[in-house]
Design a protein around this motif. Structure first.
Motif, mmCIF file in Angstrom:
data_model
loop_
_atom_site.group_PDB
_atom_site.id
_atom_site.type_symbol
_atom_site.label_atom_id
_atom_site.label_comp_id
_atom_site.label_asym_id
_atom_site.label_seq_id
_atom_site.Cartn_x
_atom_site.Cartn_y
_atom_site.Cartn_z
ATOM 1 N N ASP A 79 -18.120 -41.996 66.721
ATOM 2 C CA ASP A 79 -16.847 -41.526 67.249
ATOM 3 C C ASP A 79 -16.744 -40.025 67.419
ATOM 4 O O ASP A 79 -15.776 -39.548 67.993
ATOM 5 C CB ASP A 79 -15.708 -41.972 66.326
ATOM 6 C CG ASP A 79 -15.517 -43.464 66.327
ATOM 7 O OD1 ASP A 79 -16.200 -44.138 67.114
ATOM 8 O OD2 ASP A 79 -14.702 -43.962 65.540
ATOM 9 N N ARG A 132 -9.699 -53.088 64.699
ATOM 10 C CA ARG A 132 -9.984 -51.675 64.423
ATOM 11 C C ARG A 132 -10.833 -51.489 63.176
ATOM 12 O O ARG A 132 -11.248 -50.386 62.877
ATOM 13 C CB ARG A 132 -8.684 -50.887 64.293
ATOM 14 C CG ARG A 132 -7.920 -50.812 65.604
ATOM 15 C CD ARG A 132 -6.754 -49.887 65.535
ATOM 16 N NE ARG A 132 -5.830 -50.269 64.482
ATOM 17 C CZ ARG A 132 -4.850 -49.505 64.034
ATOM 18 N NH1 ARG A 132 -4.673 -48.307 64.542
ATOM 19 N NH2 ARG A 132 -4.044 -49.918 63.085
ATOM 20 N N ARG A 190 -10.540 -47.636 62.145
ATOM 21 C CA ARG A 190 -10.195 -46.596 63.106
ATOM 22 C C ARG A 190 -8.687 -46.485 63.267
ATOM 23 O O ARG A 190 -7.973 -47.472 63.105
ATOM 24 C CB ARG A 190 -10.865 -46.895 64.433
ATOM 25 C CG ARG A 190 -12.366 -46.699 64.324
ATOM 26 C CD ARG A 190 -13.117 -47.052 65.574
ATOM 27 N NE ARG A 190 -14.513 -46.636 65.427
ATOM 28 C CZ ARG A 190 -15.414 -47.279 64.711
ATOM 29 N NH1 ARG A 190 -15.085 -48.359 64.059
ATOM 30 N NH2 ARG A 190 -16.656 -46.838 64.630
ATOM 31 N N GLN A 199 -19.302 -39.421 71.241
ATOM 32 C CA GLN A 199 -18.181 -39.273 72.163
ATOM 33 C C GLN A 199 -18.223 -37.898 72.824
ATOM 34 O O GLN A 199 -18.005 -37.772 74.009
ATOM 35 C CB GLN A 199 -16.854 -39.466 71.427
ATOM 36 C CG GLN A 199 -15.656 -39.400 72.342
ATOM 37 C CD GLN A 199 -14.380 -39.775 71.622
ATOM 38 O OE1 GLN A 199 -14.381 -40.432 70.609
ATOM 39 N NE2 GLN A 199 -13.263 -39.338 72.172
ATOM 40 N N GLY A 253 -5.245 -45.297 65.671
ATOM 41 C CA GLY A 253 -4.712 -45.854 66.909
ATOM 42 C C GLY A 253 -5.574 -45.542 68.125
ATOM 43 O O GLY A 253 -6.601 -44.863 68.044
ATOM 44 N N TRP A 254 -5.144 -46.034 69.255
ATOM 45 C CA TRP A 254 -5.895 -45.935 70.512
ATOM 46 C C TRP A 254 -6.380 -44.519 70.820
ATOM 47 O O TRP A 254 -7.513 -44.319 71.192
ATOM 48 C CB TRP A 254 -5.023 -46.461 71.652
ATOM 49 C CG TRP A 254 -5.714 -46.473 72.968
ATOM 50 C CD1 TRP A 254 -5.524 -45.592 73.977
ATOM 51 C CD2 TRP A 254 -6.728 -47.378 73.416
ATOM 52 N NE1 TRP A 254 -6.334 -45.892 75.028
ATOM 53 C CE2 TRP A 254 -7.092 -46.997 74.703
ATOM 54 C CE3 TRP A 254 -7.357 -48.483 72.842
ATOM 55 C CZ2 TRP A 254 -8.052 -47.672 75.436
ATOM 56 C CZ3 TRP A 254 -8.317 -49.146 73.583
ATOM 57 C CH2 TRP A 254 -8.639 -48.742 74.856
ATOM 58 N N TRP A 255 -5.552 -43.507 70.669
ATOM 59 C CA TRP A 255 -5.926 -42.137 71.026
ATOM 60 C C TRP A 255 -6.434 -41.328 69.836
ATOM 61 O O TRP A 255 -6.845 -40.199 69.988
ATOM 62 C CB TRP A 255 -4.744 -41.419 71.664
ATOM 63 C CG TRP A 255 -4.332 -42.076 72.934
ATOM 64 C CD1 TRP A 255 -3.220 -42.843 73.126
ATOM 65 C CD2 TRP A 255 -5.032 -42.078 74.173
ATOM 66 N NE1 TRP A 255 -3.196 -43.310 74.410
ATOM 67 C CE2 TRP A 255 -4.297 -42.850 75.084
ATOM 68 C CE3 TRP A 255 -6.218 -41.502 74.612
ATOM 69 C CZ2 TRP A 255 -4.687 -43.061 76.390
ATOM 70 C CZ3 TRP A 255 -6.616 -41.711 75.924
ATOM 71 C CH2 TRP A 255 -5.862 -42.470 76.793
ATOM 72 N N SER A 256 -6.385 -41.899 68.662
ATOM 73 C CA SER A 256 -6.785 -41.176 67.459
ATOM 74 C C SER A 256 -8.304 -41.173 67.298
ATOM 75 O O SER A 256 -8.967 -42.176 67.527
ATOM 76 C CB SER A 256 -6.151 -41.845 66.235
ATOM 77 O OG SER A 256 -6.614 -41.231 65.055
ATOM 78 N N ARG A 257 -8.857 -40.033 66.880
ATOM 79 C CA ARG A 257 -10.282 -39.951 66.574
ATOM 80 C C ARG A 257 -10.523 -39.989 65.073
ATOM 81 O O ARG A 257 -11.653 -39.939 64.633
ATOM 82 C CB ARG A 257 -10.880 -38.675 67.178
ATOM 83 C CG ARG A 257 -10.970 -38.762 68.690
ATOM 84 C CD ARG A 257 -11.595 -37.543 69.288
ATOM 85 N NE ARG A 257 -13.001 -37.447 68.926
ATOM 86 C CZ ARG A 257 -13.726 -36.351 69.100
ATOM 87 N NH1 ARG A 257 -13.183 -35.273 69.604
ATOM 88 N NH2 ARG A 257 -14.987 -36.327 68.757
#
Length: 163
Positions: free
Chosen positions: A154, A23, A35, A158, A37-41
């Motif tokens: 990001d 990350r 970055r 995105q 976690g997986w769902w965090s922007r």
């Protein structure tokens, strides 16, 4: 204002993924982006000069973002212009700047102060070298460079790929 010193010619830098942390990405001489976690922007920006910052989307519509220091003070904010545009207004430490797409393919952006180009970010994906940065100015705040990278990779990119 701290910054990376460069000569008259643009300095080209490559963002690379850290070997020990998938990350985390490093930009030599500027700092790191880690970055969430997986769902965090959101992410942590750690410039070589100055305290760490947190970058995160702001608002319900997801068209704004902020960078805050460890005390929660906003040092940067970005507001996307219009629904179909990929650029917008960036204010960094009370200095108004402009972010704009440099190509029809929306993976290349410039950050400028009026007519003076400060830096250009070219996002290349999520692999080992996900972005390249060209610094066009003698002194560019490392926090601004890292925030601009996060914005392009990001936040703006995105949103444009989702739309």
């Amino acid at each position: 204002m701290g910054g990376t010193t460069v000569g008259r010619m643009a300095v080209e830098l490559v963002l690379t993924r850290s070997d020990g942390d998938r990350r985390r990405h490093d930009l030599d001489g500027v700092g790191t982006i880690r970055r969430g976690g997986w769902w965090s922007r959101s992410c942590e920006l750690v410039p070589v000069e100055g305290p760490p910052l947190t970058a995160a989307p702001q608002g319900r519509m997801g068209r704004a973002a902020v960078a805050t220091d460890t005390a929660g003070v906003t040092v940067g904010r970005f507001a996307q212009k219009g629904l179909l545009t990929h650029g917008g207004e960036l204010v960094w430490r009370d200095r108004p700047l402009r972010v704009r797409s440099e190509a029809l393919v929306t993976t290349r952006y410039s950050v400028s102060d009026g007519d003076t180009a400060l830096l250009e970010v070219r996002a290349t994906g999520r692999g080992r070298t996900p972005a390249r940065v060209s610094l066009h100015h003698e002194r560019v705040d490392p926090g601004l460079v890292l925030f601009s990278l996060w914005l392009v990779q990001d936040f703006i990119a995105q949103d444009s790929s989702a739309g």
